[in-house]
Design an enzyme around this catalytic site. Structure first.
Site, PDB file in Angstrom:
ATOM      1  N   HIS A 149     -29.907   4.081  26.390  1.00  0.00           N
ATOM      2  CA  HIS A 149     -29.978   5.494  26.016  1.00  0.00           C
ATOM      3  C   HIS A 149     -29.498   5.701  24.583  1.00  0.00           C
ATOM      4  O   HIS A 149     -30.120   6.404  23.794  1.00  0.00           O
ATOM      5  CB  HIS A 149     -29.119   6.339  26.967  1.00  0.00           C
ATOM      6  CG  HIS A 149     -29.756   6.566  28.302  1.00  0.00           C
ATOM      7  ND1 HIS A 149     -29.957   5.560  29.213  1.00  0.00           N
ATOM      8  CD2 HIS A 149     -30.246   7.686  28.885  1.00  0.00           C
ATOM      9  CE1 HIS A 149     -30.546   6.057  30.301  1.00  0.00           C
ATOM     10  NE2 HIS A 149     -30.732   7.350  30.125  1.00  0.00           N
ATOM     11  N   LYS A 181     -27.826   7.076  40.920  1.00  0.00           N
ATOM     12  CA  LYS A 181     -26.963   7.504  42.024  1.00  0.00           C
ATOM     13  C   LYS A 181     -25.943   8.513  41.527  1.00  0.00           C
ATOM     14  O   LYS A 181     -25.569   8.506  40.353  1.00  0.00           O
ATOM     15  CB  LYS A 181     -26.250   6.309  42.650  1.00  0.00           C
ATOM     16  CG  LYS A 181     -25.122   5.722  41.813  1.00  0.00           C
ATOM     17  CD  LYS A 181     -24.344   4.700  42.594  1.00  0.00           C
ATOM     18  CE  LYS A 181     -23.357   3.925  41.736  1.00  0.00           C
ATOM     19  NZ  LYS A 181     -22.082   4.609  41.541  1.00  0.00           N
TER      20      LYS A 181
END
Lengths: 308, 188
Positions: free
Chosen positions: B35, B99
């Site tokens: 990222h 998650k």
């Protein structure tokens, strides 16, 4: 061709039945024993944790939660059968060494960890905190974390808990005021667990340290995770608080993976130490649902006794 | 339901929170460093565009000069909260698998651009690795095993729960308000 070390561990894992420790007499170096210990901790769910998950599934009423628990147990069985780590985050191993040992044990543990990282394999997780450069072997300055507890026994015991970052990142220390009292303690623990949400992979095991100095408090919270989930706290006040927190947290509705449901925690463990009259330190350290751990007792004759 | 990846906006927008789905097709892994680099680079690997992005740092093993997955479960998505909205806007990411859920900023970007968040079972790394049929390659390998961008082919990857959909719904928000409601009953 599989190495001797691999076959030996497979046999250990296969023979390990419920609570019965298995004695294996193989003249082994500490590094090989530590490698086997890490393999056991990463590939096999402790029996009491398996039962706690089964129990949680039994009283789960939420469909999504139930399927999450099913997936968790499915995965644990596959990991043990295939002999590979149940989670890709094999964590940072925290070692506890007790009994009889000398300074050479640190080298044995480091070598064993390096070997385990290459052969199991474990994910190389340790990086420099500022440059973020990966050491490649789960080593580097200050790693791995080893706690030493010498005693007069004539055996050496090494325990390891692989701590994954999802749960470890949720660690909280609060230096509360004595006036906050037991309500303050409960509020702190409940908030720490619920604010973590799904991040630490619930249903979690909650380690709570109360008292001591700041570092002692955090240490106790983590050490509490070494306890079996079916152990009983001998101190009545602590046991009552454990039970109360267990009920509140499991009534919260957070559920497995934070997706809602009944099973939010598998157990709350409290450890205490005396503290300064002006202080009330409280620490929370979480473990994901796997609560990975393993212990080996090494006797004088070289016999290694593994248990979980 | 099985989603073929890469997928399109229509499929993504048709999904609703609570549904269980599986992903078949291509999937790329990306966590913290992917990222950070993607948002600060001029040039990024083509596979990132319109991708199914899996928040994961797998354990990989090189066998006969080819990479193979050992274990590949989801990592905690919340760590990427500050970066994901921009990722979705810039690269048109269609599906995120992770998650623990993500922030309301991300949910907003998902709604604007047509993106869905699927929750994998945390720690189910062996089961999920079994759904990876092939490792097609790796980008930014210098970031290391856990942080590199791995390119996977998958077959019925899951089960995954639609936890945040492209219509602004989030299971995590629902659970959160329920949790706060329950806690009000306790006086401490």
């Amino acid at each position: 061709m599989r190495s001797f070390s691999e076959t030996a561990t497979d046999r250990i894992v296969f023979l390990l039945n419920a609570h019965v420790p298995i004695m294996i007499k193989i003249p082994k170096q500490i590094d090989d024993i530590v490698c086997d210990l890490l393999r056991l901790a990463n590939t096999r769910l402790p029996t009491d944790v398996g039962w706690a998950l089964e129990a949680a599934a039994a009283w789960e009423t939420n469909d999504i939660a139930y399927s999450q628990l099913g997936g968790i147990m499915d995965n644990a069985k596959k990991a043990e059968y295939k002999g590979i780590p149940m989670c890709q985050d094999t964590g940072i191993p925290v070692f506890y060494v007790s009994g009889k040992f000398n300074s050479s044990i640190e080298k044995g543990i480091r070598d064993g960890l390096r070997k385990a990282t290459e052969t199991i394999p474990l994910r190389p997780n340790t990086v420099h905190p500022i440059t973020r450069k990966n050491d490649g072997h789960n080593l580097g300055d200050g790693m791995p974390m080893i706690h030493y507890r010498p005693s007069d026994d004539d055996f050496t015991e090494i325990t390891v808990i692989p701590k994954g970052a999802g749960a470890e990142n949720m660690t909280k220390l609060g230096m509360l005021d004595p006036a906050d009292g037991t309500d303050g303690i409960k509020r702190f623990v409940v908030n720490a667990v619920l604010q973590a949400g799904g991040r630490p992979c619930p249903p979690t095991v909650v380690g709570v340290g109360i008292g001591g100095t700041s570092e002692k408090c955090v240490e106790m919270a983590k050490e509490a995770l070494l306890e079996r989930l079916d152990s009983v706290n001998g101190n009545d006040d602590e046991r009552r608080m454990e039970e109360e927190l267990f009920l509140i947290l499991n009534e919260s509705g957070l559920g497995p993976m934070g997706l809602g449901g009944n099973a939010t925690v598998l157990r709350v463990h409290i450890r205490t130490a005396y503290c300064h009259t002006a202080s009330l330190p409280v620490a929370v350290n979480l473990s994901c649902w796997a609560a990975r751990r393993a212990t080996v007792r090494i006797h004088n004759d070289g016999t290694a006794e593994f248990k979980q | 339901m099985i989603i073929t990846s890469p997928t399109d906006e229509r499929t993504v927008r048709s999904l609703r929170t609570g549904q269980t789905v599986y992903v078949s097709g291509s999937l790329i892994t990306g966590r913290d460093k992917v990222h950070m680099r993607a948002l600060s680079s001029e040039k990024v690997p083509k596979v990132l565009y319109n991708s199914t992005l899996f928040h994961c740092g797998p354990i990989m093993k090189k066998e006969k000069n080819k990479w193979a997955v050992v274990a590949a479960g989801p990592t905690t998505s919340a760590r990427l909260n500050d970066l994901e909205a921009e990722m979705i806007r810039r690269f048109g990411i269609k599906v995120i698998i992770g998650k623990g859920g993500m922030s309301s900023d991300v949910l907003e970007a998902m709604k604007e651009n047509g993106c869905v968040y699927l929750a994998a079972i945390g720690g189910a790394a062996v089961s999920l690795a079994e759904c990876v049929t092939e490792t097609k390659g790796v980008e930014w390998e210098d970031l290391g095993m856990a942080e590199a961008m791995w390119l996977f082919s998958t077959e019925r990857f899951g089960p995954l729960v639609v936890a945040m959909d492209a219509n602004g719904n989030s299971i995590y928000d629902d659970v959160n308000s329920k949790v706060n409601e329950t806690l009000k009953r306790y006086q401490f």
